[in-house]
Design a protein around this motif. Sequence first.
Motif, short mmCIF file in Angstrom:
data_model
loop_
_atom_site.label_atom_id
_atom_site.label_comp_id
_atom_site.label_asym_id
_atom_site.label_seq_id
_atom_site.Cartn_x
_atom_site.Cartn_y
_atom_site.Cartn_z
N THR A 1 5.60 12.78 1.19
CA THR A 1 4.90 11.77 1.97
C THR A 1 5.00 10.40 1.31
O THR A 1 4.48 10.18 0.23
CB THR A 1 3.41 12.13 2.11
N TRP A 2 5.69 9.48 1.96
CA TRP A 2 5.75 8.11 1.43
C TRP A 2 4.65 7.28 2.08
O TRP A 2 4.54 7.23 3.31
CB TRP A 2 7.10 7.44 1.71
N TRP A 3 3.86 6.65 1.24
CA TRP A 3 2.84 5.71 1.71
C TRP A 3 2.29 4.97 0.51
O TRP A 3 2.76 5.18 -0.60
CB TRP A 3 1.75 6.42 2.52
N GLN A 4 1.33 4.11 0.73
CA GLN A 4 0.81 3.23 -0.33
C GLN A 4 -0.69 3.03 -0.17
O GLN A 4 -1.23 3.25 0.92
CB GLN A 4 1.46 1.85 -0.23
N GLY B 1 -0.15 8.62 -12.79
CA GLY B 1 1.07 9.37 -13.01
C GLY B 1 2.36 8.64 -12.72
O GLY B 1 3.43 9.23 -12.74
N LYS B 2 2.27 7.35 -12.42
CA LYS B 2 3.52 6.63 -12.15
C LYS B 2 4.09 6.09 -13.46
O LYS B 2 3.37 5.60 -14.32
CB LYS B 2 3.25 5.47 -11.19
N ILE B 3 5.41 6.19 -13.58
CA ILE B 3 6.08 5.72 -14.80
C ILE B 3 5.99 4.20 -14.86
O ILE B 3 6.26 3.51 -13.89
CB ILE B 3 7.56 6.17 -14.79
C1 7RM Z 1 0.07 7.04 -2.17
C2 7RM Z 1 0.41 6.15 -3.33
C3 7RM Z 1 2.61 3.35 -3.76
C4 7RM Z 1 4.03 3.41 -4.28
C5 7RM Z 1 5.06 3.23 -3.20
C6 7RM Z 1 6.26 3.94 -3.81
C7 7RM Z 1 5.65 5.11 -4.53
C8 7RM Z 1 4.53 6.85 -3.10
C9 7RM Z 1 6.21 8.11 -2.56
C10 7RM Z 1 6.69 7.05 -3.35
C11 7RM Z 1 8.82 7.85 -3.15
C12 7RM Z 1 7.16 9.08 -2.09
N1 7RM Z 1 -0.06 4.89 -3.27
N2 7RM Z 1 5.61 6.29 -3.67
N3 7RM Z 1 4.87 7.96 -2.43
N4 7RM Z 1 8.00 6.92 -3.65
N5 7RM Z 1 8.46 8.91 -2.40
N6 7RM Z 1 6.79 10.14 -1.35
O1 7RM Z 1 1.06 6.60 -4.25
O2 7RM Z 1 -0.27 2.52 -3.89
O3 7RM Z 1 -0.50 4.18 -5.63
O4 7RM Z 1 1.68 3.68 -4.76
O5 7RM Z 1 4.30 4.70 -4.83
O6 7RM Z 1 6.90 3.11 -4.74
O7 7RM Z 1 5.28 1.86 -2.95
S1 7RM Z 1 0.16 3.77 -4.42
#
Ligand code: 7RM
Length: 654
Positions: free
Chosen positions: A417-420, A618-620
């Motif tokens: 799921t891609w979203w923000q 958990g994001k790098i």
């Molecule tokens: C839900 C969330 C958003 C950023 C977004 C992307 C990355 C999120 C995916 C993804 C690849 C996915 N909100 N991202 N989901 N990239 N595939 N399924 O994470 O605001 O914390 O981050 O995360 O770069 O712009 S967030």
Amino acid sequence: MSAIESVLKENRVFEPSETFTAHANVSGMDAYNALCEKANADYEGFWAELARDNITWKQPFTKILDESNAPFFKWFEDGKLNISYNCIDRHLADKADKVAIIYDKDDGSSENITYRQLYERVCQLANGLKSLGVKKGDRVVIYMPMVADAVVAMQACARLGAIHSVVFGGFSAGAVKDRVKDAAAKIIITANESVRGGKRVPLKATVDDALAGGDCTSVEKVVVLQRTDADVAWSDDRDIWWHDLVQHQASDCEPEWVGAEDPLFILYTSGSTGKPKGVQHSTGGFLLGAIVSMKWVFDYKPNDVFWCTADVGWITGHTYIAYGPLALGATQVVFEGVPTYPDAGRFWHDIEKFKVTIFYTAPTAIRSLIKLGADLPKKYDLSSLRLLGTVGEPINPEAWMWYYQIVGNSRCPIVDTWWQTETGSNMIAPLPGAVAIKPGSCTLPLPGIIADIVDESGAPVEKGNGGFLVIKRPFPSLLRTVWGDNERFKSTYFPEDFGGKYYVAGDSAHRDENGYIWIMGRVDDVLNVSGHRLGTMEIESALVANPLVAEAAVVGKPHDVKGEAVVAFVVLKGERPHGDEAKRMAAELKNWVAHEIGKIAQPDDIRFGENLPKTRSGKIMRRLLRSLAKGEEITSDISTLENPQVMEQLKHSV
Ligand code: 7RM
């Protein structure tokens, strides 16, 4: 303009099974296409019908979308509703005794909370907050552990029309202070301590620190949940125990009926640099996004046991814990602990224990659990699972295959799921009974989401080329503004470079020959090697495809000839290598990438660590890695990293 190049090929395709499709909420590609066509034919009518069918309105809306003051869009503006009513009260007629929340505590014990009990707890707290003077539009900061009461606190605010701002329980006093000040919060709700992985974290003391300088003049009261037996310092006229506050409160509380556009919450995103942005969401549009994605993407059914492992400090915990599942009357697991405690089998153990049917987690958790125990899932009965999901980062195909085969036993579709934070709900994701899935692709946009990939001038790029991911029409769950900063909202998300008309996500992506979308990483992270613009995702995926590699992150560093050279930070599945062993591994991985992708993507420099620097979600943190690659001193505050100690290991090239 040079497009962002796509260099990785992934050819595996998994069709939905006949049985899954037969029972799916959106059954088959024809049904998916029909929804998309309906949205195209009458965009506003499409969303209005969904809003009427899925939300219980106190006063129905007559206006649908107001674009007159773009990009400050309004949806369903004259409608009145309460989101807590929609999440709780409306289920009491037929689901009062259904379990709403299985509170899965850090120590492995658990507590079931039915919809009726949830109703009573939310009403009592709402009444308590009201007695402290909280009213519609006031801001309440919630700084709590992942206890069921965190959800109660959010719901209680929503019940009163107060705007919550949840601050992740791992953040420092400084972060709490900045957020309290920016939102001018009247109340802070916290706990004496949180418990994670057997370790206690002093939350109340951190709030005391945040308030100590006297800068947070807006704060009137601090409500403290007693999570542990730890004593805390007490300020008699400011602090109040949660249990004392609710003790004599009535267990009914008439919801405050708010306008659909009234803010539901603010959630601060750290962003890569600068002051955090208070992403402000609406009530009606946000709720609609949560509900339709629960139905379409998670294929929610009344018998499901839903488990989203996120923290309520992140948007995922807002949409897919605090609101979405409850709006549908679901039973869900609310997990207090960490995936590695008491051991790396915790997720699998608890899926078996609670007979979880839908499991939603992050690629970083998947990769670390592969490293710690690739065979562990096999020890548990995971046959209750029917659907798996991921969110937060691109999932590399190798981790995807493990999730699919070992966790899902090759039976369960994976919804990537891609979203923000800003989009409020899933935007691009497979509808699992319709869209065939490909490892590493988030596939196709949801019906009514008009996503595209464009170049710097806003023109769509050719299939196969990378570009900027944009959403071309406003949708209900989109953020409404940045709290207190309309200019920043406009310039960040609707920049003039793209004509000011498109929502610009800040991610790079490309489409394959089937129109499937592949996220390539953040636009800011794109590398330029000898004129080739490369996303980070593909090189990282190639590295992780090597059987010895658990995780990888790549960044660019300046290079005299190539412009930029690729630097790779690698975590192996086994021990971190040293000396000659490290040299041999690095040489092997360089050849591997040259072979998998081509010479242009080959790293010049490889560094091994036991882990990578990650944000608390958990994001790098590639920004820090870029500094390390250039040999710069790290001057920014790294105390909020999940694992600051790995920075030292990653300083040195092999
Ligand atoms: C839900 C969330 C958003 C950023 C977004 C992307 C990355 C999120 C995916 C993804 C690849 C996915 N909100 N991202 N989901 N990239 N595939 N399924 O994470 O605001 O914390 O981050 O995360 O770069 O712009 S967030």
